[in-house]
Scaffold this active site. Structure first.
Site, PDB file in Angstrom:
ATOM      1  N   TYR A   1      -5.606   1.513  -9.284  1.00 38.03           N
ATOM      2  CA  TYR A   1      -4.980   2.315  -8.228  1.00 38.03           C
ATOM      3  C   TYR A   1      -5.143   3.813  -8.525  1.00 38.03           C
ATOM      4  O   TYR A   1      -4.990   4.243  -9.679  1.00 38.03           O
ATOM      5  CB  TYR A   1      -3.499   1.926  -8.137  1.00 38.03           C
ATOM      6  CG  TYR A   1      -2.715   2.717  -7.130  1.00 38.03           C
ATOM      7  CD1 TYR A   1      -3.052   2.694  -5.785  1.00 38.03           C
ATOM      8  CD2 TYR A   1      -1.631   3.502  -7.530  1.00 38.03           C
ATOM      9  CE1 TYR A   1      -2.330   3.428  -4.865  1.00 38.03           C
ATOM     10  CE2 TYR A   1      -0.905   4.235  -6.616  1.00 38.03           C
ATOM     11  CZ  TYR A   1      -1.269   4.194  -5.285  1.00 38.03           C
ATOM     12  OH  TYR A   1      -0.558   4.921  -4.372  1.00 38.03           O
TER      13      TYR A   1
ATOM     14  N   LYS B   1       5.480  -3.451  -2.137  1.00 34.69           N
ATOM     15  CA  LYS B   1       4.479  -4.274  -1.454  1.00 34.69           C
ATOM     16  C   LYS B   1       5.012  -5.698  -1.222  1.00 34.69           C
ATOM     17  O   LYS B   1       5.949  -5.869  -0.467  1.00 34.69           O
ATOM     18  CB  LYS B   1       3.179  -4.244  -2.261  1.00 34.69           C
ATOM     19  CG  LYS B   1       2.744  -2.828  -2.684  1.00 34.69           C
ATOM     20  CD  LYS B   1       2.470  -1.953  -1.497  1.00 34.69           C
ATOM     21  CE  LYS B   1       1.984  -0.560  -1.776  1.00 34.69           C
ATOM     22  NZ  LYS B   1       2.292   0.111  -2.999  1.00 34.69           N
TER      23      LYS B   1
ATOM     24  N   ASP C   1      -1.012  -4.567 -13.927  1.00 33.17           N
ATOM     25  CA  ASP C   1      -0.416  -4.264 -12.626  1.00 33.17           C
ATOM     26  C   ASP C   1      -0.768  -5.427 -11.708  1.00 33.17           C
ATOM     27  O   ASP C   1      -1.930  -5.633 -11.358  1.00 33.17           O
ATOM     28  CB  ASP C   1      -0.996  -2.936 -12.105  1.00 33.17           C
ATOM     29  CG  ASP C   1      -0.438  -2.543 -10.740  1.00 33.17           C
ATOM     30  OD1 ASP C   1       0.092  -3.413 -10.033  1.00 33.17           O
ATOM     31  OD2 ASP C   1      -0.561  -1.360 -10.375  1.00 33.17           O
TER      32      ASP C   1
ATOM     33  N   ARG D   1      22.319   5.796 -13.579  1.00 31.74           N
ATOM     34  CA  ARG D   1      20.942   5.961 -14.076  1.00 31.74           C
ATOM     35  C   ARG D   1      20.674   5.016 -15.242  1.00 31.74           C
ATOM     36  O   ARG D   1      19.540   4.589 -15.458  1.00 31.74           O
ATOM     37  CB  ARG D   1      20.680   7.411 -14.510  1.00 31.74           C
ATOM     38  CG  ARG D   1      19.316   7.599 -15.165  1.00 31.74           C
ATOM     39  CD  ARG D   1      18.933   9.049 -15.367  1.00 31.74           C
ATOM     40  NE  ARG D   1      20.006   9.846 -15.924  1.00 31.74           N
ATOM     41  CZ  ARG D   1      20.427   9.801 -17.207  1.00 31.74           C
ATOM     42  NH1 ARG D   1      19.823   9.007 -18.073  1.00 31.74           N
ATOM     43  NH2 ARG D   1      21.412  10.557 -17.614  1.00 31.74           N
TER      44      ARG D   1
HETATM   45  C1  LIG Z   1      -1.923  -1.582  -7.238  1.00 37.35           C
HETATM   46  C2  LIG Z   1      -0.871  -0.547  -7.033  1.00 37.35           C
HETATM   47  N1  LIG Z   1      -0.138  -0.165  -8.084  1.00 37.35           N
HETATM   48  C3  LIG Z   1       0.834   0.777  -7.968  1.00 37.35           C
HETATM   49  C4  LIG Z   1       1.079   1.384  -6.767  1.00 37.35           C
HETATM   50  C5  LIG Z   1       2.145   2.438  -6.689  1.00 37.35           C
HETATM   51  O1  LIG Z   1       3.281   1.930  -6.099  1.00 37.35           O
HETATM   52  P1  LIG Z   1       4.405   2.857  -5.402  1.00 37.35           P
HETATM   53  O2  LIG Z   1       3.777   3.425  -4.178  1.00 37.35           O
HETATM   54  O3  LIG Z   1       5.526   1.924  -5.157  1.00 37.35           O
HETATM   55  O4  LIG Z   1       4.723   3.934  -6.389  1.00 37.35           O
HETATM   56  C6  LIG Z   1       0.368   1.007  -5.645  1.00 37.35           C
HETATM   57  C7  LIG Z   1       0.621   1.646  -4.335  1.00 37.35           C
HETATM   58  O5  LIG Z   1      -0.089   1.461  -3.399  1.00 37.35           O
HETATM   59  C8  LIG Z   1      -0.653   0.014  -5.780  1.00 37.35           C
HETATM   60  O6  LIG Z   1      -1.387  -0.372  -4.734  1.00 37.35           O
END
Ligand SMILES: Cc1ncc(COP(=O)(O)O)c(C=O)c1O
Length: 435
Positions: free
Chosen positions: A137, A234, A209, A79
């Site tokens: 998101y 992604k 992000d 961890r």
């Molecule tokens: C722009 C964005 N940020 C964060 C996330 C969250 O990622 P995760 O599903 O890997 O937790 C997503 C998921 O679709 C996303 O599209």
């Protein structure tokens, strides 16, 4: 003793487990758990080894204590740190920090949301304030608006393209300005240098992000961001088969994030780290192609009479086109395209259902083209009116463009749009198509 390689390079188990150091033959279970763990390899493996071990043996108690204290480099517990996981974090730091003076570091997480939640917890405390883009998101939105608010962190959500609104929202307690390089589903482009200027004047950190962009399109640290984070699930992994997240920034800020990660525990699993790391190798190849196909696809579908609107920054009519051309790598505008046919919600769902090459599925950034009707999936909590107010048509369909042949993707979309055109006609501007 603990690194005994006397049997032709075969490494034996830890001190005291191998077979009774005083000459007495140990019992079968003692010998079983002390069986050799494999050859000790002096050569550097070409590919990243997967270290599944959750723990590491030390020759002395002092060595163990020194590693825990950071007095000597090493690994103690999964961890806290893991070599495979660290390799992924280092690799993303190298990509995101390519054009940045000074050192940048990365920390890997079990998911994108783990990276986001840990970062926000590390940078805020009760009484702190966050200014966030209104179009972030959904789970980031609910984290800020729900959980963090309960713990005394207040967030103002603003139209991130309205820099005066951002300026008006920051206050002395503002710790974080949070945005996305490209936001879902309208592909809104954030003016990162301007946002960094506003955040820094207020003594806040700009956290970006960059999941929808990836470092093959834009590297926010080069444009003044303090931290860049990703859902590695992604584009970084790129094959829709690994879940993970990552945060990259300067060592001083990253120290707080690492410490919060260790306390909270959302560590990335080594097998996932291996897949995500391998994905990075083809990131520029995949993303360059995906971006080129997306631009071609956007232009082709925008010309179809059944289409009301297409959101993609490569289109000169997209409000973020100029900014993207300035901040992004040449010719790369991202690979998500949102297509809104005439006819509202029903038409949008029929358009998605009529596709044969693209697949209806969650997520984005993989090799397959994935589609989703926005109003019934990622934005299902919103009424048609609130979708419209957010600049999203009720019929909007989001395409995450994959690596298929562009002609096949375009023919697939045009065929489904032809079927839509038979049923739904443009309400007031026949044949109109706009960016
Ligand atoms: C722009 C964005 N940020 C964060 C996330 C969250 O990622 P995760 O599903 O890997 O937790 C997503 C998921 O679709 C996303 O599209």
């Amino acid at each position: 003793m603990s690194h005994d390689t006397s049997s032709g390079g075969i490494r034996h188990g830890g001190t005291g487990h191998g077979g009774g150091g005083d000459g007495a033959r140990a019992g079968e279970n003692t010998r079983a758990v002390g069986l050799p763990t494999g050859p000790a390899v002096d050569e550097r493996p070409l590919r990243l080894p997967v270290y599944r071990s959750t723990t590491y043996e030390f020759a002395t108690s002092q060595e163990y204590a020194d590693v825990l204290d950071g007095a000597r480099p090493g690994y103690s517990y999964a961890r806290i740190d893991n070599p495979t996981t660290e390799a992924f974090a280092y690799a993303v730091a190298a990509l995101e920090g390519a054009g940045v003076d000074g050192e940048v570091r990365g920390q890997a997480f079990a998911s994108g949301m783990a990276a986001i939640s840990t970062t926000l917890l590390a940078l805020t405390a009760a009484g702190a304030h966050v200014v966030a883009s209104r179009s972030i998101y959904g789970n980031t939105y609910s984290l800020l608006d729900g959980l963090l608010r309960r713990f005394g962190v207040a967030t103002d959500f603003v139209d991130i393209t309205d820099l005066d609104a951002v300026r008006a929202a920051v206050r002395p307690e503002t710790a974080v300005v949070f945005t996305e390089t490209l936001s879902n589903p309208t592909m809104t482009v954030s003016d990162l240098p301007a946002l960094a200027g506003i955040a820094h004047a207020a003594g806040a950190a700009l956290v970006v992000d960059s999941t929808f962009a990836s470092p093959a399109v834009c590297r926010p640290l080069e444009h003044g961001a303090d931290l860049v984070l990703h859902s590695g699930t992604k584009y970084l992994g790129g094959h829709s088969d690994a879940t993970g997240g990552v945060v990259v920034g300067r060592p001083d800020t990253m120290a707080a994030i690492r410490s919060a990660r260790v306390d909270l525990g959302p560590c990335l699993a080594p097998d996932e780290a291996f897949l995500l790391h391998r994905g990075l190798e083809t990131l520029p190849l995949r993303v360059a192609r995906q971006c080129a196909t997306a631009a071609e696809f956007a232009a082709a579908v925008a010309a179809h009479p059944a289409v009301e609107r297409v959101d993609h920054p490569a289109l000169p009519t997209h409000p973020g086109h100029g900014l993207a051309a300035r901040l992004f790598d040449a010719g790369r505008y991202g690979a998500v395209v949102t297509v809104t046919p005439h006819g509202g919600r029903e038409a949008g769902m029929a358009f998605a259902d009529g596709l044969r090459v693209a697949t209806i599925a969650a997520s984005l950034g993989g090799t397959h083209t994935l589609v989703g009707h926005v109003g019934s999936t990622t934005h299902r909590q919103m009424s048609d009116d609130s979708l419209q107010a957010a600049g999203i048509g009720p019929g909007a369909v989001r395409f995450s463009i994959g690596v298929e042949d562009p002609a096949d993707l375009i023919a697939d979309a045009l065929a489904s749009l032809d079927r839509c055109a038979e049923q739904w006609r443009p309400a007031d501007r026949p044949g109109a198509a706009e960016g």
